[in-house]
Design a protein around this motif. Structure first.
Motif, PDB file in Angstrom:
ATOM      1  N   SER A 129      34.820 -56.739  87.524  1.00 42.83           N
ATOM      2  CA  SER A 129      34.276 -56.058  86.349  1.00 42.83           C
ATOM      3  C   SER A 129      35.059 -56.435  85.099  1.00 42.83           C
ATOM      4  O   SER A 129      34.489 -56.617  84.017  1.00 42.83           O
ATOM      5  CB  SER A 129      34.295 -54.540  86.555  1.00 42.83           C
ATOM      6  N   ALA A 130      36.376 -56.560  85.224  1.00 45.21           N
ATOM      7  CA  ALA A 130      37.203 -56.932  84.073  1.00 45.21           C
ATOM      8  C   ALA A 130      36.831 -58.318  83.562  1.00 45.21           C
ATOM      9  O   ALA A 130      36.780 -58.552  82.349  1.00 45.21           O
ATOM     10  CB  ALA A 130      38.676 -56.882  84.460  1.00 45.21           C
ATOM     11  N   LYS A 131      36.553 -59.228  84.499  1.00 42.26           N
ATOM     12  CA  LYS A 131      36.190 -60.583  84.083  1.00 42.26           C
ATOM     13  C   LYS A 131      34.804 -60.626  83.452  1.00 42.26           C
ATOM     14  O   LYS A 131      34.605 -61.241  82.397  1.00 42.26           O
ATOM     15  CB  LYS A 131      36.247 -61.532  85.269  1.00 42.26           C
ATOM     16  N   VAL A 132      33.854 -59.957  84.081  1.00 41.97           N
ATOM     17  CA  VAL A 132      32.476 -59.959  83.576  1.00 41.97           C
ATOM     18  C   VAL A 132      32.401 -59.308  82.191  1.00 41.97           C
ATOM     19  O   VAL A 132      31.707 -59.801  81.289  1.00 41.97           O
ATOM     20  CB  VAL A 132      31.544 -59.234  84.565  1.00 41.97           C
ATOM     21  N   LEU A 133      33.117 -58.212  82.026  1.00 42.99           N
ATOM     22  CA  LEU A 133      33.080 -57.474  80.767  1.00 42.99           C
ATOM     23  C   LEU A 133      34.043 -58.033  79.720  1.00 42.99           C
ATOM     24  O   LEU A 133      33.995 -57.644  78.558  1.00 42.99           O
ATOM     25  CB  LEU A 133      33.399 -55.999  81.012  1.00 42.99           C
ATOM     26  N   GLY A 134      34.943 -58.919  80.147  1.00 36.56           N
ATOM     27  CA  GLY A 134      35.880 -59.528  79.212  1.00 36.56           C
ATOM     28  C   GLY A 134      36.886 -58.551  78.635  1.00 36.56           C
ATOM     29  O   GLY A 134      37.270 -58.658  77.464  1.00 36.56           O
ATOM     30  N   THR A 135      37.338 -57.603  79.461  1.00 32.76           N
ATOM     31  CA  THR A 135      38.248 -56.570  78.964  1.00 32.76           C
ATOM     32  C   THR A 135      39.701 -57.027  78.893  1.00 32.76           C
ATOM     33  O   THR A 135      40.525 -56.381  78.249  1.00 32.76           O
ATOM     34  CB  THR A 135      38.189 -55.318  79.866  1.00 32.76           C
ATOM     35  N   GLY A 136      40.026 -58.117  79.601  1.00 37.34           N
ATOM     36  CA  GLY A 136      41.404 -58.585  79.631  1.00 37.34           C
ATOM     37  C   GLY A 136      42.287 -57.810  80.591  1.00 37.34           C
ATOM     38  O   GLY A 136      43.503 -58.041  80.646  1.00 37.34           O
ATOM     39  N   ARG A 137      41.696 -56.920  81.368  1.00 38.21           N
ATOM     40  CA  ARG A 137      42.473 -56.115  82.306  1.00 38.21           C
ATOM     41  C   ARG A 137      42.773 -56.900  83.589  1.00 38.21           C
ATOM     42  O   ARG A 137      42.051 -57.812  83.965  1.00 38.21           O
ATOM     43  CB  ARG A 137      41.729 -54.830  82.662  1.00 38.21           C
ATOM     44  N   VAL A 138      43.851 -56.482  84.254  1.00 37.80           N
ATOM     45  CA  VAL A 138      44.257 -57.074  85.527  1.00 37.80           C
ATOM     46  C   VAL A 138      44.219 -55.975  86.584  1.00 37.80           C
ATOM     47  O   VAL A 138      44.445 -54.801  86.289  1.00 37.80           O
ATOM     48  CB  VAL A 138      45.677 -57.675  85.427  1.00 37.80           C
TER      49      VAL A 138
END
Length: 328
Positions: A129-138
């Motif tokens: 989800s972080a990658k798809v949404l581009g949130t920069g979270r790990v």
């Protein structure tokens, strides 16, 4: 890399929070104040805190059955965690989760479970989800050496590598899955399995050193955040107490000399000595931190005691969601 003094003191504070919280929980379960049992992280605090403090505030984390320490390491408030252990309405899950199902979304703690390895796919989904949404979270997935041979781990590692997901797989190798020595069921070195999934693997041999753990996990987190995909980190550590509090296995499966040697490597005592030796803090400052944390745990205990039990009518709340479009 040299760390700021305030970060180092916060590491000590969080390790103490885990230790004193778990010591209090151990007493509570033996007095019947906590239903069932609890699994403490006493002895493993450096591994938990070193890893969690390598994450950013908004990053995700999933735990396992031994998981009071993980949300504490991520910065969760102690009161709602303690209330959850006692099944109270003021708990982080409203009293429905208990010791093995803590979750605190406020600090990115997505939960844990007594099912071995079960939170690994959840952490992987969070990374997707972080990658798809581009949130920069790990996302960081904790699992024990007992979960190192679960199929879901390898499915998750494979997909994470193919899709270059921002995730770190962290094996807490405390060398025993309940009473089963890891070397009797696990071939080779766990960290050395990483190249088969086209990702880096590193083994922290001294998991009682919070700075060594932090450095290894920070490297993996930075790699994930910059789009280079997953890593596997194995941390060798040791639990000082029994697998779960109050459990009596009936056999002495751990060598007393082995346990005694590890007890001398208490991560909290080691780091306190390091802080003093490096001139970062004196005895008075460190004593004050311990007193502060002691008061925090006492306040958490009182918060749990004062919190009411959930009302019966909410038993089925949160179990189901309305079909899409209903009441829209």
């Amino acid at each position: 890399m040299t760390q700021p003094n305030d970060l180092l003191l916060e590491m000590q504070k969080r390790m103490l929070r885990i230790r004193l919280f778990d010591e209090r929980a151990s007493k509570m379960v033996k007095r019947g104040e906590i239903p069932g049992t609890v699994h403490t992280s006493i002895g493993q605090e450096a591994q938990v805190v070193g890893a969690c403090m390598a994450l950013a505030e908004g990053d995700y984390m999933t735990g396992n059955h031994r998981s009071h320490g993980h949300p504490i390491g991520k910065g969760a408030a102690l009161g709602p965690l303690m209330a959850e252990l006692t099944g109270k309405a003021g708990g982080v899950c409203g009293g429905k989760g208990g010791s093995m199902h803590l979750a605190d979304f406020k600090v990115g703690s997505l939960g844990e479970s007594g099912i071995v390895g079960s939170s690994i796919p959840i952490a992987t989904g969070a990374a997707l989800s972080a990658k798809v949404l581009g949130t920069g979270r790990v996302s960081l997935a904790f699992f024990g050496d007992g979960a190192a041979n679960q199929g879901c781990l390898y499915e998750a590692m494979n997909l994470s590598s193919v899709w270059k997901l921002p995730i770190v797989f962290l094996c807490e190798n405390n060398q025993y899955a309940l009473s089963t020595p890891a070397h009797t069921v696990t071939a080779g070195v766990i960290a050395e399995r990483a190249p088969g999934f086209d990702m880096p693997g590193v083994r922290v041999e001294d998991g009682q050193d919070v700075l060594k753990v932090h450095a290894a996990v920070k490297t993996a987190v930075d790699r994930a955040r910059t789009g280079h995909g997953p890593s596997l980190v194995e941390v060798v550590t040791y639990r000082f107490n029994e697998h779960s509090e109050g459990l009596r296995l009936g056999t002495d499966y751990r060598n007393p000399a082995e346990r005694e040697a590890w007890m001398k490597r208490d991560p909290i005592k080691l780091f306190r000595a390091h802080l003093i030796a490096q001139g970062i803090a004196g005895e008075a400052v460190l004593d004050a931190i311990e007193a502060e944390v002691t008061a925090e745990v006492e306040a958490a205990y009182q918060f749990a005691a004062d919190s009411p039990f959930p009302e019966p009518h909410i038993a089925f709340k949160d179990l189901y969601t309305e079909p899409f479009g209903v009441n829209q």
